[in-house]
Every structure is written in C-alpha cells, then in structure tokens.
Design a protein around this motif. Structure first.
Motif, PDB file in Angstrom:
ATOM      1  N   LEU A  87      34.776  52.517  -9.749  1.00 47.27           N
ATOM      2  CA  LEU A  87      34.157  53.635  -8.641  1.00 47.27           C
ATOM      3  C   LEU A  87      35.156  54.589  -8.239  1.00 47.27           C
ATOM      4  CD1 LEU A  87      32.031  51.213  -6.406  1.00 47.27           C
ATOM      5  CD2 LEU A  87      31.332  52.844  -7.765  1.00 47.27           C
ATOM      6  N   GLU A  88      36.024  54.126  -7.774  1.00 48.53           N
ATOM      7  CA  GLU A  88      37.248  54.837  -7.983  1.00 48.53           C
ATOM      8  C   GLU A  88      38.595  54.908  -8.333  1.00 48.53           C
ATOM      9  OE1 GLU A  88      39.408  56.948  -3.842  1.00 48.53           O
ATOM     10  OE2 GLU A  88      37.706  55.640  -3.978  1.00 48.53           O
ATOM     11  N   PRO A  89      38.819  55.260  -9.396  1.00 53.48           N
ATOM     12  CA  PRO A  89      40.011  55.000 -10.846  1.00 53.48           C
ATOM     13  C   PRO A  89      41.271  55.762  -9.452  1.00 53.48           C
ATOM     14  CG  PRO A  89      38.493  56.387 -11.506  1.00 53.48           C
ATOM     15  CD  PRO A  89      37.465  56.047 -10.412  1.00 53.48           C
ATOM     16  N   SER A  90      41.122  57.042  -8.922  1.00 56.01           N
ATOM     17  CA  SER A  90      42.760  57.455  -8.882  1.00 56.01           C
ATOM     18  C   SER A  90      43.320  56.963  -7.231  1.00 56.01           C
ATOM     19  CB  SER A  90      41.787  59.051  -9.093  1.00 56.01           C
ATOM     20  OG  SER A  90      41.234  59.604  -7.942  1.00 56.01           O
ATOM     21  N   ASN A  91      42.608  55.720  -7.278  1.00 55.60           N
ATOM     22  CA  ASN A  91      42.908  55.697  -5.169  1.00 55.60           C
ATOM     23  C   ASN A  91      43.470  54.359  -5.930  1.00 55.60           C
ATOM     24  OD1 ASN A  91      42.945  53.787  -3.178  1.00 55.60           O
ATOM     25  ND2 ASN A  91      41.823  54.326  -2.231  1.00 55.60           N
ATOM     26  N   ARG A  92      45.016  54.876  -5.354  1.00 55.00           N
ATOM     27  CA  ARG A  92      46.469  54.060  -5.910  1.00 55.00           C
ATOM     28  C   ARG A  92      46.422  52.874  -5.353  1.00 55.00           C
ATOM     29  NH1 ARG A  92      51.384  58.470  -5.433  1.00 55.00           N
ATOM     30  NH2 ARG A  92      50.124  59.741  -7.456  1.00 55.00           N
ATOM     31  N   SER A  93      45.703  52.618  -4.213  1.00 51.05           N
ATOM     32  CA  SER A  93      46.143  51.973  -3.269  1.00 51.05           C
ATOM     33  C   SER A  93      45.188  50.929  -3.810  1.00 51.05           C
ATOM     34  CB  SER A  93      45.385  51.943  -1.512  1.00 51.05           C
ATOM     35  OG  SER A  93      45.071  50.608  -0.829  1.00 51.05           O
ATOM     36  N   ILE A  94      43.717  50.791  -4.127  1.00 52.33           N
ATOM     37  CA  ILE A  94      42.851  49.776  -5.563  1.00 52.33           C
ATOM     38  C   ILE A  94      43.467  49.528  -6.476  1.00 52.33           C
ATOM     39  CG2 ILE A  94      40.544  49.881  -6.386  1.00 52.33           C
ATOM     40  CD1 ILE A  94      39.282  52.213  -4.160  1.00 52.33           C
ATOM     41  N   VAL A  95      44.028  50.508  -6.889  1.00 50.26           N
ATOM     42  CA  VAL A  95      44.787  50.472  -8.692  1.00 50.26           C
ATOM     43  C   VAL A  95      45.800  48.926  -8.019  1.00 50.26           C
ATOM     44  CG1 VAL A  95      45.473  51.518 -10.896  1.00 50.26           C
ATOM     45  CG2 VAL A  95      43.678  52.074  -9.641  1.00 50.26           C
ATOM     46  N   LEU A  96      46.485  49.224  -7.354  1.00 53.45           N
ATOM     47  CA  LEU A  96      47.859  48.213  -6.828  1.00 53.45           C
ATOM     48  C   LEU A  96      47.522  47.057  -6.218  1.00 53.45           C
ATOM     49  CD1 LEU A  96      50.634  51.006  -5.262  1.00 53.45           C
ATOM     50  CD2 LEU A  96      50.474  50.041  -7.106  1.00 53.45           C
ATOM     51  N   GLY A  97      46.105  46.956  -6.074  1.00 55.90           N
ATOM     52  CA  GLY A  97      45.573  45.702  -5.455  1.00 55.90           C
ATOM     53  C   GLY A  97      44.804  45.318  -6.574  1.00 55.90           C
ATOM     54  N   GLN A  98      44.315  46.083  -7.673  1.00 52.20           N
ATOM     55  CA  GLN A  98      44.257  45.485  -9.091  1.00 52.20           C
ATOM     56  C   GLN A  98      45.530  44.973  -9.502  1.00 52.20           C
ATOM     57  OE1 GLN A  98      42.273  47.434 -11.484  1.00 52.20           O
ATOM     58  NE2 GLN A  98      40.611  46.435 -12.921  1.00 52.20           N
ATOM     59  N   ALA A  99      45.958  45.709  -9.683  1.00 49.14           N
ATOM     60  CA  ALA A  99      47.293  45.466 -10.838  1.00 49.14           C
ATOM     61  C   ALA A  99      47.977  43.896  -9.875  1.00 49.14           C
ATOM     62  CB  ALA A  99      48.440  46.439 -10.749  1.00 49.14           C
ATOM     63  N   GLN A 100      48.307  43.720  -8.597  1.00 48.59           N
ATOM     64  CA  GLN A 100      48.628  42.544  -7.738  1.00 48.59           C
ATOM     65  C   GLN A 100      47.852  41.227  -7.751  1.00 48.59           C
ATOM     66  OE1 GLN A 100      51.470  42.745  -6.369  1.00 48.59           O
ATOM     67  NE2 GLN A 100      51.626  40.448  -5.671  1.00 48.59           N
ATOM     68  N   VAL A 101      46.486  41.962  -8.423  1.00 54.29           N
ATOM     69  CA  VAL A 101      45.775  40.447  -8.495  1.00 54.29           C
ATOM     70  C   VAL A 101      46.665  40.472  -9.929  1.00 54.29           C
ATOM     71  CG1 VAL A 101      43.461  39.326  -8.835  1.00 54.29           C
ATOM     72  CG2 VAL A 101      44.556  40.259  -7.025  1.00 54.29           C
ATOM     73  N   TYR A 102      46.388  40.578 -10.846  1.00 55.13           N
ATOM     74  CA  TYR A 102      46.783  40.426 -12.181  1.00 55.13           C
ATOM     75  C   TYR A 102      47.472  39.791 -12.539  1.00 55.13           C
ATOM     76  CZ  TYR A 102      42.511  43.326 -13.764  1.00 55.13           C
ATOM     77  OH  TYR A 102      41.307  43.634 -14.446  1.00 55.13           O
ATOM     78  N   LEU A 103      48.464  40.427 -11.615  1.00 54.10           N
ATOM     79  CA  LEU A 103      50.097  39.852 -11.528  1.00 54.10           C
ATOM     80  C   LEU A 103      49.773  38.556 -10.759  1.00 54.10           C
ATOM     81  CD1 LEU A 103      52.923  40.252 -12.335  1.00 54.10           C
ATOM     82  CD2 LEU A 103      53.396  41.245 -10.015  1.00 54.10           C
ATOM     83  N   GLU A 104      49.664  37.776  -9.843  1.00 49.12           N
ATOM     84  CA  GLU A 104      49.400  36.415  -9.576  1.00 49.12           C
ATOM     85  C   GLU A 104      48.657  35.946 -10.407  1.00 49.12           C
ATOM     86  OE1 GLU A 104      48.134  37.289  -5.889  1.00 49.12           O
ATOM     87  OE2 GLU A 104      49.726  38.759  -4.526  1.00 49.12           O
ATOM     88  N   ALA A 105      47.627  36.192 -11.186  1.00 50.12           N
ATOM     89  CA  ALA A 105      46.594  35.883 -12.577  1.00 50.12           C
ATOM     90  C   ALA A 105      47.077  35.158 -12.943  1.00 50.12           C
ATOM     91  CB  ALA A 105      45.664  36.307 -12.036  1.00 50.12           C
ATOM     92  N   GLY A 106      48.552  36.022 -13.637  1.00 50.97           N
ATOM     93  CA  GLY A 106      48.784  35.151 -15.191  1.00 50.97           C
ATOM     94  C   GLY A 106      48.098  36.295 -16.100  1.00 50.97           C
TER      95      GLY A 106
END
Length: 106
Positions: A87-106
């Motif tokens: 919905l909002e691909p340019s929102n850094r906070s959202i993109v960083l949150g997604q990256a953090q979840v992926y990082l933690e998930a392995g």
C-alpha cells in the motif's frame, strides 16, 4: 485520579479508538498501549475488525505487523507488513519493519 492500571489503560485506548472513529492517532495509541501492557491479542482483535472494513490503511497493517511480531507470530507479522508495503512502498518505517521481521524469521 491516579495513573491508570494496565486493564484500565487498554480499555481506555479501545474506547478512545471507537469514539474517535478509528482515527490514525487513536489506533496508534491503542497499539502502543497494547505493546506496553502485553495486551497484543486484545488490540489485534479490534485492529483486525477495523482492517476488515478499511483494508487500504497501510499504518493499520503496520501496527498489526508490530503486534504480531511482538507475539512471535512471524508469518502473520510478515503478511501484515507485506500488505503495508504494497500500500505504501515508499514509507521507510514500514519497509524497515518488514525487513526486521524477515531478518528475525531467518
């Protein structure tokens, strides 16, 4: 009146969200209160009902992702962040949150 107890705080946040017609600020307050009080399930139930009616709200998906992440529900968190990013691909906070979840998930 003194400080609110944890059950009072989450109840107040839920009531405010309803009274403010699910404003961005009220929903953010609800999610933050839930994270602080350990009431993720209660907030998620309400936020999921709102997103069911208003699925185009990226911040709402972001809050759902954060709450799911806090419960160690990585798949659900990743799905919520995926919707937020779509919905909002340019929102850094959202993109960083997604990256953090992926990082933690392995």
């Amino acid at each position: 009146m003194g400080p609110l107890t944890p059950p009072q705080a989450i109840t107040y946040a839920l009531e405010r969200a309803r009274a403010d017609r699910d404003s961005e600020a009220a929903l953010a307050e609800l999610a933050q209160c839930a994270l602080a009080q350990g009431e993720q399930a209660l907030a998620l139930e309400y936020l999921m009902s709102v997103v069911g009616r208003q699925p185009g709200r990226s911040r709402l998906w972001q809050w759902i992702g954060l709450l799911e992440r806090d419960r160690d529900c990585r798949i659900e968190a990743a799905q919520a962040f995926g919707k937020a990013v779509a919905l909002e691909p340019s929102n850094r906070s959202i993109v960083l949150g997604q990256a953090q979840v992926y990082l933690e998930a392995g």
